[in-house]
Design a protein around this motif. Structure first.
Motif, short mmCIF file in Angstrom:
data_model
loop_
_atom_site.label_atom_id
_atom_site.label_comp_id
_atom_site.label_asym_id
_atom_site.label_seq_id
_atom_site.Cartn_x
_atom_site.Cartn_y
_atom_site.Cartn_z
N UNK A 10 55.40 71.23 -24.80
CA UNK A 10 55.37 72.28 -23.55
C UNK A 10 56.57 73.23 -23.85
N UNK A 11 57.95 72.76 -25.01
CA UNK A 11 58.69 73.85 -24.99
C UNK A 11 58.51 75.32 -26.84
N UNK A 12 56.14 75.16 -26.95
CA UNK A 12 56.04 76.06 -27.14
C UNK A 12 54.67 76.33 -26.25
N UNK A 13 54.52 76.02 -24.92
CA UNK A 13 53.91 76.58 -24.52
C UNK A 13 52.85 77.77 -24.53
N UNK A 14 53.97 79.13 -24.94
CA UNK A 14 53.24 80.34 -25.04
C UNK A 14 53.16 80.51 -26.39
N UNK A 15 52.96 79.82 -27.65
CA UNK A 15 52.75 79.84 -28.92
C UNK A 15 51.46 80.48 -28.91
N UNK A 16 51.65 81.72 -29.80
CA UNK A 16 50.10 82.43 -30.08
C UNK A 16 49.25 81.47 -30.93
N UNK A 17 48.48 80.85 -30.55
CA UNK A 17 47.57 79.74 -31.91
C UNK A 17 46.89 80.70 -32.57
N UNK A 18 45.94 81.11 -32.48
CA UNK A 18 45.00 82.76 -33.19
C UNK A 18 46.62 82.66 -33.89
N UNK A 19 47.50 83.58 -33.63
CA UNK A 19 48.20 83.33 -34.99
C UNK A 19 48.43 82.80 -35.90
N UNK A 20 49.15 81.71 -35.26
CA UNK A 20 49.15 79.69 -35.98
C UNK A 20 48.14 80.59 -37.17
N UNK A 21 46.89 80.24 -36.66
CA UNK A 21 46.03 80.04 -38.35
C UNK A 21 45.98 81.06 -38.77
N UNK A 22 46.11 82.01 -38.61
CA UNK A 22 46.17 82.95 -39.22
C UNK A 22 46.80 82.99 -40.48
N UNK A 23 48.36 81.88 -40.48
CA UNK A 23 49.61 81.71 -40.79
C UNK A 23 48.95 80.33 -41.39
N UNK A 24 48.06 80.27 -41.51
CA UNK A 24 47.44 78.60 -42.77
C UNK A 24 47.22 77.37 -41.80
N UNK A 25 47.60 76.77 -40.48
CA UNK A 25 47.15 75.89 -39.61
C UNK A 25 46.19 75.57 -38.90
N UNK A 26 45.79 74.25 -39.89
CA UNK A 26 44.45 73.66 -39.95
C UNK A 26 44.96 73.15 -38.61
N UNK A 27 46.01 72.29 -38.46
CA UNK A 27 45.94 71.06 -37.27
C UNK A 27 46.98 71.20 -35.99
N UNK A 28 46.61 70.53 -35.12
CA UNK A 28 48.20 70.58 -34.03
C UNK A 28 47.77 69.16 -33.16
N UNK A 29 48.88 68.65 -33.42
CA UNK A 29 49.37 67.25 -32.42
C UNK A 29 50.27 68.42 -31.47
N UNK A 30 49.42 67.71 -29.93
CA UNK A 30 50.13 68.02 -29.10
C UNK A 30 50.60 67.02 -28.49
N UNK A 31 51.65 67.10 -27.86
CA UNK A 31 52.16 65.59 -26.52
C UNK A 31 51.08 66.10 -25.41
N UNK A 32 51.24 64.72 -25.11
CA UNK A 32 50.68 64.38 -24.17
C UNK A 32 51.11 63.94 -22.33
N UNK A 33 52.22 63.00 -23.35
CA UNK A 33 52.99 62.78 -21.97
C UNK A 33 54.88 62.35 -22.60
N UNK A 34 55.21 62.27 -21.61
CA UNK A 34 56.84 61.84 -22.11
C UNK A 34 56.78 60.43 -21.29
N UNK A 35 56.88 59.45 -21.64
CA UNK A 35 56.74 59.03 -20.92
C UNK A 35 55.51 58.36 -19.88
#
Length: 318
Positions: A10-35
């Motif tokens: 949630x702390x990166x809720x607004x991250x632009x993942x299209x731009x992230x991919x253009x910067x070389x990101x291949x995968x994202x591990x996303x937080x599913x829950x807190x407790x």
């Protein structure tokens, strides 16, 4: 192999993942829950990651202090976060809450094992995340690693490639800039082909015998000339980063770079000299060392942001 990825919540809720991919990101591990509470940004981040062709995994921050609570958290995650979706990377339990710190190694081992076996019984490829201190001092990390895949956090300048997944930076980053798509987030290298393991094994929603999705029409390829112009405009990174991005997109790096060199007059015949950036360097220091200017370094190396260079980057300096 070494693939670059990020872990977000949630702390990166607004991250632009299209731009992230253009910067070389291949995968994202996303937080599913807190407790036992679902991360409020999970669904949004999951959909965006999938839409941009990123591999996806999940982690949840456990607050379980016994085996029963660990099984309960894992089941809540399955029912409210994982069910009906497909994940190319493991499902990780995140061990770093102070509630677990004084339980003793055997109890922490039992909590991890209970949670992950619950996930495995439901058809998920499961692992655990923790930093080096937890791995060595608060559980039997080496023993657990023989049973489950481990994602280790250790922010250091020396590469830690003897684990399947290594979180090498976040707010502090000794490997790269700490920002992706202009946003600070944790970053990782993965050394295992999890997508193949998971899909071939029928885990994480990829049931064995599940038909492959119909192939999607691919966008038309850009010409080498178009790509060279984009490189000069700073859209494909620098050095090995540029080579990797172009290659992953199916383009011929050498052909594109040849055109770039011709346009900028930086061919091999120029007697160019190169320098590998070290930790603590900046363009002003490098320019002074080699008797040139920051503007010249920017031009030679197609640097989009003069304030953004990273250790290991190869720069032309003469």
């Amino acid at each position: 192999m070494r693939l670059f990825g990020i872990d977000i919540s949630v702390w990166q809720r607004d991250i632009n993942l299209s731009q992230a991919k253009a910067e070389g990101v291949n995968f994202a591990i996303i937080r599913g829950a807190y407790g036992n509470k679902k991360d409020t940004a999970f669904e949004t981040l999951y959909q965006r990651a999938k839409a941009n062709g990123l591999g996806v995994g999940v982690y949840w921050w456990t607050r379980a202090v016994n085996e029963a609570q660990a099984r309960e958290e894992a089941q809540i995650l399955i029912d409210n976060v994982l069910k009906g979706k497909q994940f190319e990377y493991p499902i990780y339990i995140d061990i770093e809450d102070n509630l677990l710190q004084n339980l003793g190694k055997s109890k922490v081992d039992a909590i991890i094992t209970s949670a992950l076996t619950t996930l495995e019984k439901a058809g998920y490829y499961a692992g655990f995340y923790m930093n080096r201190n937890w791995y060595n001092n608060y559980c039997n990390g080496s023993s657990l690693s023989k049973r489950f895949t481990c994602w280790l956090a250790q922010w250091s300048s020396a590469e830690v490639s003897n684990f399947p997944m290594w979180q090498f930076g976040g707010e502090t980053n000794y490997q790269r800039t700490n920002k992706i798509a202009g946003m600070t987030c944790d970053q990782d290298y993965c050394y295992v082909d999890f997508p193949s393991i998971i899909k071939n094994g029928g885990f994480n929603g990829y049931g064995k015998g599940t038909p492959s999705p119909a192939p999607q029409q691919q966008p038309s390829k850009k010409s080498n000339e178009e790509l060279a112009n984009e490189v000069i405009a700073g859209k494909w990174g620098n050095g090995d980063d540029r080579r990797n991005r172009l290659s992953q997109a199916g383009y011929n790096y050498d052909a594109v770079q040849s055109i770039v060199n011709q346009k900028l007059g930086t061919g091999k015949s120029s007697g160019a000299e190169y320098y590998t950036v070290q930790r603590g360097d900046n363009l002003t220091k490098i320019a002074n060392r080699y008797g040139t200017t920051v503007n010249q370094l920017v031009a030679w190396n197609n640097i989009a942001n003069p304030n953004l260079i990273y250790a290991g980057q190869k720069l032309r300096v003469r």
